[in-house]
Scaffold this motif. Structure first.
Motif, PDB file in Angstrom:
ATOM      1  N   VAL A  42       6.546   6.616  -0.699  1.00  8.57           N
ATOM      2  CA  VAL A  42       5.395   5.453  -1.594  1.00  8.57           C
ATOM      3  C   VAL A  42       4.675   4.809  -1.698  1.00  8.57           C
ATOM      4  O   VAL A  42       4.823   3.973  -0.937  1.00  8.57           O
ATOM      5  CB  VAL A  42       6.453   5.940  -2.639  1.00  8.57           C
ATOM      6  N   ILE A  43       3.214   4.550  -1.858  1.00  8.68           N
ATOM      7  CA  ILE A  43       2.468   3.863  -1.215  1.00  8.68           C
ATOM      8  C   ILE A  43       2.711   3.089  -2.460  1.00  8.68           C
ATOM      9  O   ILE A  43       2.000   2.604  -3.437  1.00  8.68           O
ATOM     10  CB  ILE A  43       1.150   4.606  -1.341  1.00  8.68           C
ATOM     11  N   THR A  44       2.065   1.763  -2.003  1.00  7.34           N
ATOM     12  CA  THR A  44       2.601   0.610  -3.456  1.00  7.34           C
ATOM     13  C   THR A  44       1.221   0.116  -3.529  1.00  7.34           C
ATOM     14  O   THR A  44       0.946  -0.736  -4.502  1.00  7.34           O
ATOM     15  CB  THR A  44       3.733  -0.799  -3.007  1.00  7.34           C
ATOM     16  N   ALA A  45       0.779  -0.219  -2.433  1.00  5.10           N
ATOM     17  CA  ALA A  45      -0.981  -0.492  -2.526  1.00  5.10           C
ATOM     18  C   ALA A  45      -1.889  -0.844  -1.154  1.00  5.10           C
ATOM     19  O   ALA A  45      -1.269  -0.323  -0.229  1.00  5.10           O
ATOM     20  CB  ALA A  45      -0.608  -2.311  -1.929  1.00  5.10           C
ATOM     21  N   ILE A  46      -3.099  -1.061  -1.616  1.00  8.65           N
ATOM     22  CA  ILE A  46      -3.974  -0.231  -0.590  1.00  8.65           C
ATOM     23  C   ILE A  46      -4.370  -1.707  -0.112  1.00  8.65           C
ATOM     24  O   ILE A  46      -5.465  -2.751  -0.714  1.00  8.65           O
ATOM     25  CB  ILE A  46      -5.170   0.673  -0.938  1.00  8.65           C
ATOM     26  N   THR A  47      -4.276  -2.015   1.012  1.00 12.31           N
ATOM     27  CA  THR A  47      -4.971  -3.034   1.574  1.00 12.31           C
ATOM     28  C   THR A  47      -6.666  -2.224   2.953  1.00 12.31           C
ATOM     29  O   THR A  47      -6.381  -1.522   3.273  1.00 12.31           O
ATOM     30  CB  THR A  47      -4.186  -3.702   2.652  1.00 12.31           C
ATOM     31  N   SER A  48      -7.352  -3.201   2.705  1.00  8.43           N
ATOM     32  CA  SER A  48      -8.880  -3.181   3.731  1.00  8.43           C
ATOM     33  C   SER A  48      -8.434  -3.819   5.043  1.00  8.43           C
ATOM     34  O   SER A  48      -7.991  -5.379   4.649  1.00  8.43           O
ATOM     35  CB  SER A  48      -9.958  -4.088   2.833  1.00  8.43           C
ATOM     36  N   GLN A  49      -7.776  -3.613   5.703  1.00  6.23           N
ATOM     37  CA  GLN A  49      -6.948  -3.905   7.085  1.00  6.23           C
ATOM     38  C   GLN A  49      -7.625  -3.730   8.692  1.00  6.23           C
ATOM     39  O   GLN A  49      -7.730  -2.463   8.147  1.00  6.23           O
ATOM     40  CB  GLN A  49      -5.380  -4.361   6.838  1.00  6.23           C
ATOM     41  N   ASN A  50      -7.871  -4.313   9.536  1.00  4.32           N
ATOM     42  CA  ASN A  50      -7.636  -4.133  10.500  1.00  4.32           C
ATOM     43  C   ASN A  50      -7.127  -4.649  11.523  1.00  4.32           C
ATOM     44  O   ASN A  50      -6.403  -5.908  11.400  1.00  4.32           O
ATOM     45  CB  ASN A  50      -8.891  -4.060  11.069  1.00  4.32           C
ATOM     46  N   THR A  51      -7.036  -5.004  13.080  1.00 11.11           N
ATOM     47  CA  THR A  51      -6.591  -5.762  13.765  1.00 11.11           C
ATOM     48  C   THR A  51      -6.440  -6.977  13.661  1.00 11.11           C
ATOM     49  O   THR A  51      -6.119  -7.884  13.980  1.00 11.11           O
ATOM     50  CB  THR A  51      -6.433  -4.709  15.402  1.00 11.11           C
ATOM     51  N   LEU A  52      -7.394  -7.345  13.476  1.00 13.47           N
ATOM     52  CA  LEU A  52      -8.045  -9.125  12.742  1.00 13.47           C
ATOM     53  C   LEU A  52      -7.613  -9.027  11.566  1.00 13.47           C
ATOM     54  O   LEU A  52      -7.753 -11.000  11.621  1.00 13.47           O
ATOM     55  CB  LEU A  52      -9.673  -8.989  12.493  1.00 13.47           C
ATOM     56  N   GLY A  53      -7.121  -8.534  10.401  1.00 12.47           N
ATOM     57  CA  GLY A  53      -6.599  -9.096   9.551  1.00 12.47           C
ATOM     58  C   GLY A  53      -6.852  -8.774   8.372  1.00 12.47           C
ATOM     59  O   GLY A  53      -7.164  -6.871   8.216  1.00 12.47           O
ATOM     60  N   VAL A  54      -5.891  -9.030   7.373  1.00 10.53           N
ATOM     61  CA  VAL A  54      -6.674  -8.881   5.410  1.00 10.53           C
ATOM     62  C   VAL A  54      -7.557  -8.935   5.132  1.00 10.53           C
ATOM     63  O   VAL A  54      -7.949 -10.497   4.985  1.00 10.53           O
ATOM     64  CB  VAL A  54      -5.005  -8.343   5.325  1.00 10.53           C
ATOM     65  N   SER A  55      -8.671  -7.799   4.442  1.00 15.98           N
ATOM     66  CA  SER A  55      -9.319  -8.879   3.843  1.00 15.98           C
ATOM     67  C   SER A  55      -9.530  -8.299   1.775  1.00 15.98           C
ATOM     68  O   SER A  55     -10.414  -8.798   1.201  1.00 15.98           O
ATOM     69  CB  SER A  55     -11.074  -8.607   4.378  1.00 15.98           C
ATOM     70  N   ALA A  56      -9.003  -7.338   1.705  1.00 18.81           N
ATOM     71  CA  ALA A  56      -8.449  -6.936   0.466  1.00 18.81           C
ATOM     72  C   ALA A  56      -7.118  -6.890   0.196  1.00 18.81           C
ATOM     73  O   ALA A  56      -6.829  -6.259   1.247  1.00 18.81           O
ATOM     74  CB  ALA A  56      -9.506  -6.028  -0.374  1.00 18.81           C
ATOM     75  N   ILE A  57      -6.769  -6.607  -1.134  1.00 22.30           N
ATOM     76  CA  ILE A  57      -5.273  -6.304  -0.999  1.00 22.30           C
ATOM     77  C   ILE A  57      -5.009  -5.970  -2.437  1.00 22.30           C
ATOM     78  O   ILE A  57      -6.430  -6.444  -4.043  1.00 22.30           O
ATOM     79  CB  ILE A  57      -4.356  -6.915  -1.368  1.00 22.30           C
ATOM     80  N   HIS A  58      -5.442  -3.930  -2.998  1.00 23.98           N
ATOM     81  CA  HIS A  58      -5.004  -3.470  -4.149  1.00 23.98           C
ATOM     82  C   HIS A  58      -3.825  -2.907  -4.517  1.00 23.98           C
ATOM     83  O   HIS A  58      -3.769  -1.913  -3.948  1.00 23.98           O
ATOM     84  CB  HIS A  58      -6.458  -3.177  -4.184  1.00 23.98           C
ATOM     85  N   PRO A  59      -2.935  -3.295  -5.328  1.00 22.48           N
ATOM     86  CA  PRO A  59      -1.663  -2.928  -5.771  1.00 22.48           C
ATOM     87  C   PRO A  59      -1.832  -1.234  -6.777  1.00 22.48           C
ATOM     88  O   PRO A  59      -2.922  -1.465  -7.113  1.00 22.48           O
ATOM     89  CB  PRO A  59      -1.307  -4.131  -7.087  1.00 22.48           C
TER      90      PRO A  59
END
Length: 276
Positions: A42-59
């Motif tokens: 069950v997915i609670t949020a979609i992150t824009s993320q890679n090995t360098l970090g998190v650039s956005a979070i969309h609940p």
């Protein structure tokens, strides 16, 4: 003839998506699969993320989180649930209500607040909701040292003695057991975790591996423990096996070449379904 669900250890992960594939839902599914269980999510949020970090979070909208939970629980025989990133108070309340409604046998909560890169993944206002609504339902919570600090309002421990001083405050959070992860004590040769049960506590030790590729370690460990619980292991054995699994996944991490930052651990290091 028994339905296949009656003999398949099914683990549900409730967490955020990591687009880079190293942590979150993606790491959970890999860890659950690699340790021999069936993973659903069950997915609670979609992150824009890679090995360098998190650039956005969309609940994810609350109604869709509810509908995902209902869809899984009303069809699949979920034995163990692992909860990771929940993003905000409203999502925590929804997940806690559904856990109370469906009452899975085991609940492992990884109180995800800070990514390996240092990015904040849980809103500050949601920590009290997490403590009130969800942690008391858990069979095991798996905070790292910064998360333990945030949960009980202490200074981050600098050594094992200071980890030990947190025991009573962590017990007071209401979970049946706590695995306080000592990986942040980088001056130690070993990576020592403290398993805190109601009557006793025990230090679990593994040799520290020199690698930058530790993205998703907490997600992976908590998912592996949930997987081993779903297979019928007692809590102590499940934690022990999970610790073995994550230690090997870290030890083999440099076999992968993924990204330019903190790369992922190697979930499928052994090429088959178990580390036993």
């Amino acid at each position: 003839m028994p339905h296949s669900q009656d003999i398949t250890p099914i683990v549900l992960t409730i967490a955020g998506s990591d687009s880079g594939g190293g942590a979150g839902i993606q790491a959970d599914i890999k860890a659950i699969s690699a340790t021999g269980s069936y993973a659903c999510s069950v997915i609670t949020a979609i992150t824009s993320q890679n090995t360098l970090g998190v650039s956005a979070i969309h609940p994810i909208p609350l109604e869709h989180i509810k509908s995902q939970l209902d869809a899984v629980f009303t069809d699949l025989n979920v034995v163990a649930v692992k909860v990771g990133m929940l993003a905000d108070s409203d999502i925590i309340k929804v997940v806690a209500a559904k856990i109370r409604q469906y009452q899975p046998k085991y609940l492992v909560v990884d109180p995800v607040m800070v990514a390996t890169s240092g990015d904040l993944l849980l809103q500050q206002s949601a920590i009290s909701t997490l403590k009130e609504e969800l942690l008391p339902l858990a069979d095991l919570i798996t905070p790292n040292l910064p998360e333990g600090e945030a949960l009980i309002g202490c200074e981050a421990p600098q050594n094992e003695d200071q980890m030990g001083a947190m025991i009573e405050s962590l017990r007071a959070l209401g979970a049946k057991a706590v695995l306080l992860k000592g990986g942040h004590l980088e001056c130690d040769d070993n990576s020592n975790d403290l398993l805190i049960e109601q009557e006793n506590s025990e230090l679990l030790s593994a040799k520290r591996v020199a690698t930058e590729n530790t993205h998703g370690t907490g997600c992976t460990l908590s998912s592996a423990i949930a997987s081993y619980l779903a297979q019928g292991n007692r809590l102590h054995k499940a934690v022990y096996l999970g610790k073995q699994y994550i230690s090997q996944a870290i030890a083999h991490a440099d076999q992968l070449n993924v990204g330019n930052g903190h790369g992922p651990v190697h979930h499928f290091f052994c090429g088959h379904t178990n580390v036993r």
